[in-house]
Design a protein around this motif. Sequence first.
Motif, PDB file in Angstrom:
ATOM      1  N   ARG A   1       0.832  -1.212   0.000  1.00  0.00           N
ATOM      2  CA  ARG A   1       0.000   0.000   0.000  1.00  0.00           C
ATOM      3  C   ARG A   1       0.863   1.257   0.000  1.00  0.00           C
ATOM      4  O   ARG A   1       0.506   2.270  -0.605  1.00  0.00           O
ATOM      5  CB  ARG A   1      -0.949  -0.022   1.196  1.00  0.00           C
ATOM      6  N   VAL A   2       1.994   1.210   0.673  1.00  0.00           N
ATOM      7  CA  VAL A   2       2.907   2.358   0.683  1.00  0.00           C
ATOM      8  C   VAL A   2       3.467   2.578  -0.718  1.00  0.00           C
ATOM      9  O   VAL A   2       3.519   3.704  -1.214  1.00  0.00           O
ATOM     10  CB  VAL A   2       4.048   2.140   1.697  1.00  0.00           C
ATOM     11  N   ARG A   3       3.870   1.485  -1.384  1.00  0.00           N
ATOM     12  CA  ARG A   3       4.406   1.609  -2.746  1.00  0.00           C
ATOM     13  C   ARG A   3       3.346   2.119  -3.704  1.00  0.00           C
ATOM     14  O   ARG A   3       3.640   2.899  -4.618  1.00  0.00           O
ATOM     15  CB  ARG A   3       4.930   0.252  -3.226  1.00  0.00           C
ATOM     16  N   ARG A   4       2.108   1.694  -3.517  1.00  0.00           N
ATOM     17  CA  ARG A   4       1.049   2.122  -4.430  1.00  0.00           C
ATOM     18  C   ARG A   4       0.728   3.601  -4.264  1.00  0.00           C
ATOM     19  O   ARG A   4       0.311   4.257  -5.219  1.00  0.00           O
ATOM     20  CB  ARG A   4      -0.201   1.262  -4.211  1.00  0.00           C
ATOM     21  N   GLU A   5       0.923   4.141  -3.070  1.00  0.00           N
ATOM     22  CA  GLU A   5       0.719   5.573  -2.858  1.00  0.00           C
ATOM     23  C   GLU A   5       1.750   6.395  -3.628  1.00  0.00           C
ATOM     24  O   GLU A   5       1.506   7.540  -3.984  1.00  0.00           O
ATOM     25  CB  GLU A   5       0.786   5.891  -1.365  1.00  0.00           C
ATOM     26  N   GLU A   6       2.918   5.796  -3.893  1.00  0.00           N
ATOM     27  CA  GLU A   6       3.981   6.486  -4.615  1.00  0.00           C
ATOM     28  C   GLU A   6       4.027   6.094  -6.086  1.00  0.00           C
ATOM     29  O   GLU A   6       4.935   6.489  -6.816  1.00  0.00           O
ATOM     30  CB  GLU A   6       5.331   6.165  -3.947  1.00  0.00           C
ATOM     31  N   TYR A   7       3.046   5.321  -6.532  1.00  0.00           N
ATOM     32  CA  TYR A   7       3.017   4.790  -7.891  1.00  0.00           C
ATOM     33  C   TYR A   7       2.842   5.915  -8.908  1.00  0.00           C
ATOM     34  O   TYR A   7       2.103   6.880  -8.682  1.00  0.00           O
ATOM     35  CB  TYR A   7       1.863   3.796  -8.005  1.00  0.00           C
ATOM     36  N   THR A   8       3.526   5.794 -10.043  1.00  0.00           N
ATOM     37  CA  THR A   8       3.425   6.798 -11.097  1.00  0.00           C
ATOM     38  C   THR A   8       2.142   6.589 -11.898  1.00  0.00           C
ATOM     39  O   THR A   8       1.969   5.555 -12.547  1.00  0.00           O
ATOM     40  CB  THR A   8       4.629   6.712 -12.045  1.00  0.00           C
TER      41      THR A   8
ATOM     42  N   TRP B   1      -2.911   3.306 -10.709  1.00  0.00           N
ATOM     43  CA  TRP B   1      -2.581   1.916 -10.399  1.00  0.00           C
ATOM     44  C   TRP B   1      -3.777   1.038 -10.733  1.00  0.00           C
ATOM     45  O   TRP B   1      -4.902   1.321 -10.325  1.00  0.00           O
ATOM     46  CB  TRP B   1      -2.241   1.754  -8.916  1.00  0.00           C
TER      47      TRP B   1
END
Length: 307
Positions: free
Chosen positions: A69-76, A79
């Motif tokens: 979930r943390v990575r998806r918040e920073e996803y370009t 998503w």
Amino acid sequence: MSKVEEFEELRPLLFSIAYRILGSVSEAEDAVQETWLRYDLSGTRPASVKSFLSATVTRIAIDVLRSARVRREEYTGTWLPEPLLGDPYQDPARSAELADSVSMAALLLLERLSPLERAVFVLRDVFAFGFDEVAAAVGRSEAACRQLLVRARRHMREGRPRFAADERERTELAGRFFDALKNGDVAALRGVLSADVELVGDGGGKAPQLARAVVGAEGVARLLAAVYPLMARIDVTFEPREVNGGPGAVFRDRDGRVLHVLALDVADGRIRAVRSVLNPDKLGHLGPVADAWAVDAELKRVRRGLR
């Protein structure tokens, strides 16, 4: 049966649980593999292998989701879940629940839930596990799981369309959509799209993608009718396929490599969303992946040549 035979018999179920919790084919496969390692190293034989393995893969998936979930918040960009062309787990008694829960729309709704809510909803409402099994899997009391389920159902219900399409309607609309796409027919495309249809793409910064979602039948129809006939000029082909339990297609470059996957969301008699997964990291499980940047550059050259 041996441990290996027991595990392989349950592998489709374990993958299907993990995929619905994670929305990722690769992460679900990793969770299943980690489940096997833990089972293989276990010194005891559980009373119910199914309950033990389902609980194990659920706990692993919850841990993975919390970090994801943390990575998806920073996803370009936008998503989207990794496309799934076929659910390995089949249960005729729950076919409707299984198909609905794996759709792109449902997986995006599940993203709104907390990891525990998501796991409880998947185990209870999709796979019909008893509350005692659900509680053991997520490490909460049965009463707490009932409350988690109430909240999860409310969130899912609020995001669903009023009138879901049946399989025949989806197939008919998808056929008309793809025929219109091949022909670059704006009017025919407009005729199958809902007024507030949304076109979204997921390139993850690793493939050409829309700067933002395109909303509205006119804009989406014109964009699709302009782009896909050009793609045909450079030998891009598409094959209609079931994607996440609904209509879609796999697009390939002239060498047969996967370029992107399109999924259609059908409800209320129209196509209400067109979702395209272009991120190469999300396509590798489908076979060799095309160079989307090279295809995009060739498209631009063709477009300039037509002016």
